[in-house]
Design a protein around this motif. Structure first.
Motif, PDB file in Angstrom:
ATOM      1  N   MET A  88       0.838  -1.198   0.000  1.00  0.00           N
ATOM      2  CA  MET A  88       0.000   0.000   0.000  1.00  0.00           C
ATOM      3  C   MET A  88       0.872   1.245   0.000  1.00  0.00           C
ATOM      4  SD  MET A  88      -3.163   1.060   0.051  1.00  0.00           S
ATOM      5  CE  MET A  88      -4.137  -0.309   0.689  1.00  0.00           C
ATOM      6  N   ILE A  89       0.666   2.125  -0.983  1.00  0.00           N
ATOM      7  CA  ILE A  89       1.417   3.366  -1.108  1.00  0.00           C
ATOM      8  C   ILE A  89       0.616   4.501  -0.478  1.00  0.00           C
ATOM      9  CG2 ILE A  89       2.399   5.037  -2.725  1.00  0.00           C
ATOM     10  CD1 ILE A  89       3.924   2.401  -2.557  1.00  0.00           C
ATOM     11  N   ARG A  90       1.245   5.227   0.426  1.00  0.00           N
ATOM     12  CA  ARG A  90       0.600   6.327   1.131  1.00  0.00           C
ATOM     13  C   ARG A  90       0.760   7.607   0.309  1.00  0.00           C
ATOM     14  NH1 ARG A  90      -0.190   5.568   6.548  1.00  0.00           N
ATOM     15  NH2 ARG A  90       0.434   7.696   7.083  1.00  0.00           N
ATOM     16  N   VAL A  91      -0.370   8.287   0.050  1.00  0.00           N
ATOM     17  CA  VAL A  91      -0.386   9.472  -0.812  1.00  0.00           C
ATOM     18  C   VAL A  91      -0.994  10.638  -0.053  1.00  0.00           C
ATOM     19  CG1 VAL A  91      -1.144  10.436  -3.026  1.00  0.00           C
ATOM     20  CG2 VAL A  91      -0.682   7.979  -2.829  1.00  0.00           C
ATOM     21  N   ALA A  92      -0.360  11.809  -0.182  1.00  0.00           N
ATOM     22  CA  ALA A  92      -0.913  13.050   0.334  1.00  0.00           C
ATOM     23  C   ALA A  92      -1.076  14.022  -0.821  1.00  0.00           C
ATOM     24  CB  ALA A  92      -0.007  13.642   1.410  1.00  0.00           C
ATOM     25  N   VAL A  93      -2.025  14.947  -0.702  1.00  0.00           N
ATOM     26  CA  VAL A  93      -2.266  15.939  -1.748  1.00  0.00           C
ATOM     27  C   VAL A  93      -2.163  17.331  -1.151  1.00  0.00           C
ATOM     28  CG1 VAL A  93      -3.756  14.381  -3.065  1.00  0.00           C
ATOM     29  CG2 VAL A  93      -4.788  15.962  -1.436  1.00  0.00           C
ATOM     30  N   ILE A  94      -1.636  18.266  -1.944  1.00  0.00           N
ATOM     31  CA  ILE A  94      -1.653  19.674  -1.560  1.00  0.00           C
ATOM     32  C   ILE A  94      -2.324  20.450  -2.674  1.00  0.00           C
ATOM     33  CG2 ILE A  94       0.731  19.988  -2.381  1.00  0.00           C
ATOM     34  CD1 ILE A  94       0.909  22.275  -0.247  1.00  0.00           C
ATOM     35  N   GLY A  95      -3.346  21.237  -2.300  1.00  0.00           N
ATOM     36  CA  GLY A  95      -4.186  21.928  -3.270  1.00  0.00           C
ATOM     37  C   GLY A  95      -5.402  21.082  -3.577  1.00  0.00           C
ATOM     38  N   CYS A  96      -6.547  21.431  -3.009  1.00  0.00           N
ATOM     39  CA  CYS A  96      -7.751  20.597  -3.125  1.00  0.00           C
ATOM     40  C   CYS A  96      -8.825  21.260  -3.976  1.00  0.00           C
ATOM     41  CB  CYS A  96      -8.301  20.276  -1.734  1.00  0.00           C
ATOM     42  SG  CYS A  96      -7.161  19.331  -0.712  1.00  0.00           S
ATOM     43  N   GLY A  97      -8.413  21.978  -5.013  1.00  0.00           N
ATOM     44  CA  GLY A  97      -9.347  22.620  -5.920  1.00  0.00           C
ATOM     45  C   GLY A  97      -9.850  21.680  -6.998  1.00  0.00           C
ATOM     46  N   ARG A  98     -10.253  22.265  -8.133  1.00  0.00           N
ATOM     47  CA  ARG A  98     -10.936  21.487  -9.158  1.00  0.00           C
ATOM     48  C   ARG A  98     -10.079  20.375  -9.773  1.00  0.00           C
ATOM     49  NH1 ARG A  98     -15.017  22.854  -7.180  1.00  0.00           N
ATOM     50  NH2 ARG A  98     -16.498  24.381  -7.974  1.00  0.00           N
ATOM     51  N   VAL A  99      -8.806  20.650 -10.042  1.00  0.00           N
ATOM     52  CA  VAL A  99      -7.948  19.615 -10.630  1.00  0.00           C
ATOM     53  C   VAL A  99      -7.850  18.411  -9.700  1.00  0.00           C
ATOM     54  CG1 VAL A  99      -5.564  19.056 -11.247  1.00  0.00           C
ATOM     55  CG2 VAL A  99      -6.606  21.143 -12.112  1.00  0.00           C
ATOM     56  N   CYS A 100      -7.641  18.695  -8.429  1.00  0.00           N
ATOM     57  CA  CYS A 100      -7.585  17.617  -7.443  1.00  0.00           C
ATOM     58  C   CYS A 100      -8.904  16.865  -7.375  1.00  0.00           C
ATOM     59  CB  CYS A 100      -7.214  18.193  -6.083  1.00  0.00           C
ATOM     60  SG  CYS A 100      -7.120  16.981  -4.755  1.00  0.00           S
ATOM     61  N   GLN A 101     -10.011  17.614  -7.315  1.00  0.00           N
ATOM     62  CA  GLN A 101     -11.319  16.990  -7.154  1.00  0.00           C
ATOM     63  C   GLN A 101     -11.745  16.208  -8.390  1.00  0.00           C
ATOM     64  OE1 GLN A 101     -14.240  19.900  -5.828  1.00  0.00           O
ATOM     65  NE2 GLN A 101     -12.692  20.901  -4.540  1.00  0.00           N
ATOM     66  N   ARG A 102     -11.402  16.723  -9.570  1.00  0.00           N
ATOM     67  CA  ARG A 102     -11.902  16.107 -10.797  1.00  0.00           C
ATOM     68  C   ARG A 102     -11.064  14.913 -11.246  1.00  0.00           C
ATOM     69  NH1 ARG A 102     -14.048  19.453 -16.041  1.00  0.00           N
ATOM     70  NH2 ARG A 102     -14.699  17.673 -17.289  1.00  0.00           N
ATOM     71  N   TYR A 103      -9.762  14.954 -10.988  1.00  0.00           N
ATOM     72  CA  TYR A 103      -8.871  13.906 -11.497  1.00  0.00           C
ATOM     73  C   TYR A 103      -8.184  13.120 -10.383  1.00  0.00           C
ATOM     74  CZ  TYR A 103      -9.568  16.483 -15.829  1.00  0.00           C
ATOM     75  OH  TYR A 103     -10.138  17.115 -16.901  1.00  0.00           O
ATOM     76  N   HIS A 104      -7.485  13.804  -9.495  1.00  0.00           N
ATOM     77  CA  HIS A 104      -6.634  13.089  -8.550  1.00  0.00           C
ATOM     78  C   HIS A 104      -7.424  12.272  -7.536  1.00  0.00           C
ATOM     79  CE1 HIS A 104      -2.656  14.938  -9.601  1.00  0.00           C
ATOM     80  NE2 HIS A 104      -3.473  15.759 -10.219  1.00  0.00           N
ATOM     81  N   LEU A 105      -8.426  12.878  -6.907  1.00  0.00           N
ATOM     82  CA  LEU A 105      -9.153  12.132  -5.882  1.00  0.00           C
ATOM     83  C   LEU A 105      -9.907  10.930  -6.452  1.00  0.00           C
ATOM     84  CD1 LEU A 105     -10.495  14.972  -3.534  1.00  0.00           C
ATOM     85  CD2 LEU A 105      -8.407  13.609  -3.339  1.00  0.00           C
ATOM     86  N   PRO A 106     -10.649  11.058  -7.577  1.00  0.00           N
ATOM     87  CA  PRO A 106     -11.289   9.860  -8.142  1.00  0.00           C
ATOM     88  C   PRO A 106     -10.268   8.792  -8.554  1.00  0.00           C
ATOM     89  CG  PRO A 106     -12.288  11.830  -9.047  1.00  0.00           C
ATOM     90  CD  PRO A 106     -11.074  12.284  -8.293  1.00  0.00           C
ATOM     91  N   PHE A 107      -9.134   9.225  -9.090  1.00  0.00           N
ATOM     92  CA  PHE A 107      -8.109   8.253  -9.465  1.00  0.00           C
ATOM     93  C   PHE A 107      -7.596   7.501  -8.241  1.00  0.00           C
ATOM     94  CE2 PHE A 107      -3.670   7.044  -9.907  1.00  0.00           C
ATOM     95  CZ  PHE A 107      -3.714   6.260 -11.046  1.00  0.00           C
ATOM     96  N   LEU A 108      -7.254   8.230  -7.183  1.00  0.00           N
ATOM     97  CA  LEU A 108      -6.759   7.570  -5.975  1.00  0.00           C
ATOM     98  C   LEU A 108      -7.801   6.621  -5.408  1.00  0.00           C
ATOM     99  CD1 LEU A 108      -5.009  10.615  -4.249  1.00  0.00           C
ATOM    100  CD2 LEU A 108      -3.897   8.707  -5.435  1.00  0.00           C
ATOM    101  N   ASP A 109      -9.068   7.034  -5.456  1.00  0.00           N
ATOM    102  CA  ASP A 109     -10.140   6.190  -4.934  1.00  0.00           C
ATOM    103  C   ASP A 109     -10.303   4.912  -5.750  1.00  0.00           C
ATOM    104  OD1 ASP A 109     -12.365   5.892  -3.028  1.00  0.00           O
ATOM    105  OD2 ASP A 109     -13.624   6.023  -4.806  1.00  0.00           O
ATOM    106  N   SER A 110      -9.900   4.958  -7.039  1.00  0.00           N
ATOM    107  CA  SER A 110     -10.061   3.788  -7.910  1.00  0.00           C
ATOM    108  C   SER A 110      -8.950   2.760  -7.751  1.00  0.00           C
ATOM    109  CB  SER A 110     -10.118   4.237  -9.380  1.00  0.00           C
ATOM    110  OG  SER A 110      -8.819   4.627  -9.844  1.00  0.00           O
ATOM    111  N   ARG A 111      -7.893   3.123  -7.032  1.00  0.00           N
ATOM    112  CA  ARG A 111      -6.727   2.246  -6.923  1.00  0.00           C
ATOM    113  C   ARG A 111      -6.632   1.660  -5.518  1.00  0.00           C
ATOM    114  NH1 ARG A 111      -2.428   2.734 -11.058  1.00  0.00           N
ATOM    115  NH2 ARG A 111      -1.215   1.590  -9.494  1.00  0.00           N
ATOM    116  N   PRO A 112      -6.869   0.345  -5.361  1.00  0.00           N
ATOM    117  CA  PRO A 112      -6.789  -0.262  -4.032  1.00  0.00           C
ATOM    118  C   PRO A 112      -5.374  -0.311  -3.474  1.00  0.00           C
ATOM    119  CG  PRO A 112      -7.155  -1.940  -5.719  1.00  0.00           C
ATOM    120  CD  PRO A 112      -7.314  -0.612  -6.395  1.00  0.00           C
TER     121      PRO A 112
END
Length: 308
Positions: free
Chosen positions: A1-25
């Motif tokens: 399991m790879i631990r990931v943190a994000v900085i900047g929670c605007g539209r790019v994060c919400q539209r691409y990064h968060l759904p992508f991270l949620d899709s990867r177990p």
């Protein structure tokens, strides 16, 4: 399991990064950092298990991530990226490297490949691009056109209007969409010479036209982020007809009449390649800081020609 943190929670994060991270177990989101505490609280309630705050140093210290994804406005890319690298944390950074070219050069100079550093430029990984490239290399190309447009705020409004502030953004559509288009063009045709650049649509331009040559072959890049439609089309003209790669439709039409289609969502391709590299779960692919800097140098030379 790879631990990931994000900085900047605007539209790019919400539209691409968060759904992508949620899709990867194999990826676990452990922390999020943003200047707006209300935004992070709305995205990550107290029982989510995700640490939230407004300090990148505290984020790194408390969550001890393996990877930091940087989704802040362009002016704020460099400090968190350098902090993460100094802590031995891999970094995936949104393009461009920085709002200012001197800061982009600084960041690229500090990246030595360990820990891993990648830039989110996805379109070079489109599954139809190799077939387009092969067709181009088997042809005599007489001209190149690239059109990229989006309705901008009418389609996708940023959480804050930072992209309208040249200090925070570093530029308008040429740095924004143009970096994506130039990455594809360089991948297929190699480095260009910049001949002319015209900008319209305000102090932070919404339209740009860039005239280039690739080994003597003329090319025109047209960009519009205040258009009525979404389009992303690359055309290579040859004596036998045109090779056309339509990224929006996922369609490749070759001069000989061959048509190939793809259902790929290319926006996530660079995320997939980067995290496959981190986890070792796939072949992996990373856009390096040096490659991203070379693109930003092209944009900088174009702005200079336009008097910006």
């Amino acid at each position: 399991m790879i631990r990931v943190a994000v900085i900047g929670c605007g539209r790019v994060c919400q539209r691409y990064h968060l759904p992508f991270l949620d899709s990867r177990p194999d990826l676990e989101l452990v922390g999020a950092c943003d200047r707006d505490p209300g935004r992070t609280a709305g995205l990550f309630p107290a029982d989510s298990g995700v640490w939230v705050g407004d300090s990148v140093q505290e984020l790194l210290g408390r969550t001890r991530p393996d990877v930091l994804t940087v989704c802040t406005p362009n002016e704020d890319h460099v400090p968190p990226a350098l902090a993460a690298l100094a802590a031995g944390v891999a970094v995936l950074c949104e393009k461009p490297l920085a709002a200012r070219i001197d800061q982009a050069r600084l960041l690229a100079a500090r990246v030595n490949g360990d820990p891993l550093f990648g830039v989110n430029l996805p379109y070079r990984f489109h599954e139809l691009l190799p077939a387009f490239t092969s067709a181009v290399r088997d042809s005599v190309v007489t001209g190149i056109e690239f059109t990229m447009s989006t309705p901008g705020d009418r389609l996708w409004r940023a959480c804050t209007p930072w992209h309208r502030d040249r200090r925070l953004a570093g530029g308008g559509v040429l740095l924004d969409l143009g970096t994506h288009a130039l990455d594809v063009l360089v991948t297929v045709f190699g480095p260009p010479e910049v001949e002319e650049c015209s900008l319209t649509g305000g102090a932070v331009e919404d339209q740009a036209e860039l005239r280039l040559t690739f080994d003597g072959v003329p090319a025109v890049l047209r960009l519009d982020r205040a258009a009525r439609t979404v389009a992303m089309t690359l055309t290579a003209h040859t004596p036998a007809g045109a090779h056309v790669l339509d990224f929006r439709r996922g369609e490749l039409r070759l001069a000989g009449g061959t048509v190939r289609a793809s259902g790929q969502r290319p926006e996530l391709a660079a995320l997939t390649g980067f995290f496959d590299t981190v986890t070792g779960s796939g072949p992996g692919a990373v856009v390096t800081a040096g490659e991203a800097l070379a693109l930003q140098e092209i944009v900088t030379s174009a702005y200079r020609l336009a008097g910006v």
